[in-house]
Design an enzyme around this catalytic site. Structure first.
Site, PDB file in Angstrom:
ATOM      1  N   SER A 153      44.981  45.836  37.687  1.00  0.00           N
ATOM      2  CA  SER A 153      45.106  44.862  36.706  1.00  0.00           C
ATOM      3  C   SER A 153      46.377  44.530  36.370  1.00  0.00           C
ATOM      4  CB  SER A 153      44.733  45.861  35.346  1.00  0.00           C
ATOM      5  OG  SER A 153      44.819  44.994  34.286  1.00  0.00           O
ATOM      6  N   TYR A 194      45.557  52.992  29.394  1.00  0.00           N
ATOM      7  CA  TYR A 194      44.886  51.904  30.369  1.00  0.00           C
ATOM      8  C   TYR A 194      46.051  51.279  31.355  1.00  0.00           C
ATOM      9  CZ  TYR A 194      42.432  47.908  32.309  1.00  0.00           C
ATOM     10  OH  TYR A 194      41.799  47.100  33.174  1.00  0.00           O
ATOM     11  N   ILE A 207      39.740  38.240  32.995  1.00  0.00           N
ATOM     12  CA  ILE A 207      38.636  37.940  33.671  1.00  0.00           C
ATOM     13  C   ILE A 207      37.342  38.042  32.796  1.00  0.00           C
ATOM     14  CG2 ILE A 207      36.962  38.185  35.590  1.00  0.00           C
ATOM     15  CD1 ILE A 207      39.868  37.816  36.519  1.00  0.00           C
TER      16      ILE A 207
HETATM   17  P1  NAP Z   1      32.823  45.981  32.859  1.00  0.00           P
HETATM   18  O1  NAP Z   1      32.017  44.603  32.954  1.00  0.00           O
HETATM   19  O2  NAP Z   1      33.087  46.791  31.683  1.00  0.00           O
HETATM   20  O3  NAP Z   1      32.101  46.830  34.095  1.00  0.00           O
HETATM   21  C1  NAP Z   1      32.565  47.997  34.313  1.00  0.00           C
HETATM   22  C2  NAP Z   1      31.879  48.675  35.479  1.00  0.00           C
HETATM   23  O4  NAP Z   1      32.168  50.111  36.006  1.00  0.00           O
HETATM   24  C3  NAP Z   1      30.370  48.886  35.334  1.00  0.00           C
HETATM   25  O5  NAP Z   1      29.730  48.642  36.618  1.00  0.00           O
HETATM   26  C4  NAP Z   1      30.233  50.420  34.866  1.00  0.00           C
HETATM   27  O6  NAP Z   1      28.963  50.860  35.098  1.00  0.00           O
HETATM   28  C5  NAP Z   1      31.323  50.890  35.859  1.00  0.00           C
HETATM   29  N1  NAP Z   1      31.748  52.282  35.341  1.00  0.00           N
HETATM   30  C6  NAP Z   1      32.304  52.538  34.087  1.00  0.00           C
HETATM   31  N2  NAP Z   1      32.578  53.863  33.860  1.00  0.00           N
HETATM   32  C7  NAP Z   1      32.065  54.324  35.378  1.00  0.00           C
HETATM   33  C8  NAP Z   1      32.234  55.521  35.827  1.00  0.00           C
HETATM   34  N3  NAP Z   1      32.871  56.826  35.113  1.00  0.00           N
HETATM   35  N4  NAP Z   1      31.657  56.080  37.102  1.00  0.00           N
HETATM   36  C9  NAP Z   1      31.099  54.840  37.890  1.00  0.00           C
HETATM   37  N5  NAP Z   1      31.298  53.621  37.360  1.00  0.00           N
HETATM   38  C10 NAP Z   1      31.636  53.308  36.155  1.00  0.00           C
HETATM   39  O7  NAP Z   1      34.246  45.793  33.521  1.00  0.00           O
HETATM   40  P2  NAP Z   1      35.096  44.664  34.408  1.00  0.00           P
HETATM   41  O8  NAP Z   1      35.739  43.913  33.469  1.00  0.00           O
HETATM   42  O9  NAP Z   1      34.014  44.258  35.592  1.00  0.00           O
HETATM   43  O10 NAP Z   1      36.251  45.691  35.216  1.00  0.00           O
HETATM   44  C11 NAP Z   1      36.053  46.098  36.554  1.00  0.00           C
HETATM   45  C12 NAP Z   1      37.433  46.456  36.992  1.00  0.00           C
HETATM   46  O11 NAP Z   1      38.334  45.305  36.771  1.00  0.00           O
HETATM   47  C13 NAP Z   1      37.934  47.686  35.930  1.00  0.00           C
HETATM   48  O12 NAP Z   1      38.669  48.498  36.714  1.00  0.00           O
HETATM   49  C14 NAP Z   1      38.884  47.075  35.269  1.00  0.00           C
HETATM   50  O13 NAP Z   1      39.867  47.652  34.565  1.00  0.00           O
HETATM   51  C15 NAP Z   1      39.588  45.760  35.846  1.00  0.00           C
HETATM   52  N6  NAP Z   1      40.088  44.880  35.382  1.00  0.00           N
HETATM   53  C16 NAP Z   1      39.277  43.786  34.382  1.00  0.00           C
HETATM   54  C17 NAP Z   1      39.799  42.638  33.709  1.00  0.00           C
HETATM   55  C18 NAP Z   1      39.092  42.057  32.867  1.00  0.00           C
HETATM   56  O14 NAP Z   1      39.969  41.004  32.331  1.00  0.00           O
HETATM   57  N7  NAP Z   1      37.876  42.000  32.756  1.00  0.00           N
HETATM   58  C19 NAP Z   1      41.140  42.380  34.171  1.00  0.00           C
HETATM   59  C20 NAP Z   1      42.000  43.290  35.224  1.00  0.00           C
HETATM   60  C21 NAP Z   1      41.318  44.187  35.721  1.00  0.00           C
HETATM   61  P3  NAP Z   1      27.699  50.698  33.931  1.00  0.00           P
HETATM   62  O15 NAP Z   1      27.355  49.176  34.122  1.00  0.00           O
HETATM   63  O16 NAP Z   1      26.675  51.678  34.390  1.00  0.00           O
HETATM   64  O17 NAP Z   1      28.414  50.813  32.533  1.00  0.00           O
END
Ligand code: NAP
Length: 262
Positions: free
Chosen positions: A153, A166, A199
């Site tokens: 991130s 985080y 995102i």
């Molecule tokens: P999201 O929409 O909240 O989705 C999170 C995903 O992770 C879901 O598939 C969830 O499964 C899974 N998950 C959560 N805890 C878990 C665990 N203990 N074991 C296995 N799977 C788990 O999040 P996102 O925004 O797509 O983020 C994905 C990645 O990108 C993360 O690492 C986040 O830190 C990073 N990121 C996001 C952003 C942003 O702006 N969105 C920016 C930078 C980095 P369930 O569906 O079953 O809950």
């Protein structure tokens, strides 16, 4: 035989965007998720449909596993081994924000442990399992070029004092990328960090208004929300081996958010 990718957190958001782009390339997929079975099923269907738009036929499976738990990590890798017998790409995508955003002066040790266990310890040890298997696969077939991706991130480098745990987890993941890149290069396994900015996913719903405003004011030179497919396309470039002489490399997918400006 199709190449095989394991995507943690493949049920929603960025993981789904990555899965769809890899499906279009003809990857067989294992979509790991924590609890949201319905979302995982839906993503599976979307992947099969996306593959067919490119005249590809893929096999996709979903698998519930909490990547913070050692036994779940083992079961996940065992499942891939049983079902697909190979692993060409591991995408460490699953991650969580703290349940409550709290000033670093008040934040709890419990929240620190929860976030670090999922965002840092989980991928660190899942990668250890996958990497050992990838090395063994290379011994059998030296032509293989397996790859590993960590989704960190912008928080790996930008300090947010109301979600310190985080930021620490993502900064740690950057070092994990370097460590595995250095260790695995001799086996032809390249390792990459993708550093997304803002995102549009479920994760940022609680702060959507704040980010809408910041984006419209130009916090990133490209004035729009990032989409899961933006990250998916970066993973697709790696999956196609378009960065063969780069390892331990960081790819920002953030509309230029990281550029220091005067
Ligand atoms: P999201 O929409 O909240 O989705 C999170 C995903 O992770 C879901 O598939 C969830 O499964 C899974 N998950 C959560 N805890 C878990 C665990 N203990 N074991 C296995 N799977 C788990 O999040 P996102 O925004 O797509 O983020 C994905 C990645 O990108 C993360 O690492 C986040 O830190 C990073 N990121 C996001 C952003 C942003 O702006 N969105 C920016 C930078 C980095 P369930 O569906 O079953 O809950």
């Amino acid at each position: 035989m199709n190449p095989v990718a394991l995507i943690t957190g493949g049920s929603r958001g960025i993981g789904r965007g990555i899965a769809i782009e890899l499906a279009k390339l003809g990857y067989d997929l294992i979509l790991n998720y924590a609890s949201n079975h319905e979302a995982a099923r839906l993503t599976l269907k979307e992947c099969v449909a996306a593959a067919s738009t490119k005249q590809r036929k893929i096999q996709a499976e979903i698998f519930q596993a909490d990547i913070s738990k050692p036994s779940h990590r083992r079961q996940l890798v065992d499942f891939v081994r049983r079902k697909f017998r190979r692993l060409d790409l591991l995408v460490n995508n699953a991650g969580v924000p703290p349940k409550v955003r709290q000033d670093i002066l008040n934040a709890t040790e419990k929240s620190f442990d929860e976030v670090l266990d999922i965002n840092l310890k989980g991928p660190y040890f899942l990668t250890q399992l996958a990497a050992r298997w990838m090395i063994a696969q290379r011994d059998e077939d030296p032509g293989r070029k397996p790859k590993i991706v960590f989704i960190s991130s912008i928080s790996a480098v930008a300090a947010s004092v109301n979600r310190g745990e985080y930021c620490v987890s993502k900064a740690g993941l950057s070092m994990v990328t370097k460590l595995y890149a250095a260790r695995l290069a001799e086996y032809g396994i390249n390792v990459y960090e993708i550093r997304p900015g803002i995102i549009e996913t479920d994760m940022v719903v609680p702060v959507k208004e704040k980010y809408d405003k910041l984006i419209s004011e130009g916090i990133s030179p490209i004035r729009r929300w990032g989409k899961p497919e933006d990250v998916g396309k970066a993973v697709a470039a790696i999956a196609q081996d378009l960065l063969p002489f780069s390892t331990g490399e960081v790819l920002y997918v953030d509309g230029g958010l990281h550029i220091e400006r005067l």
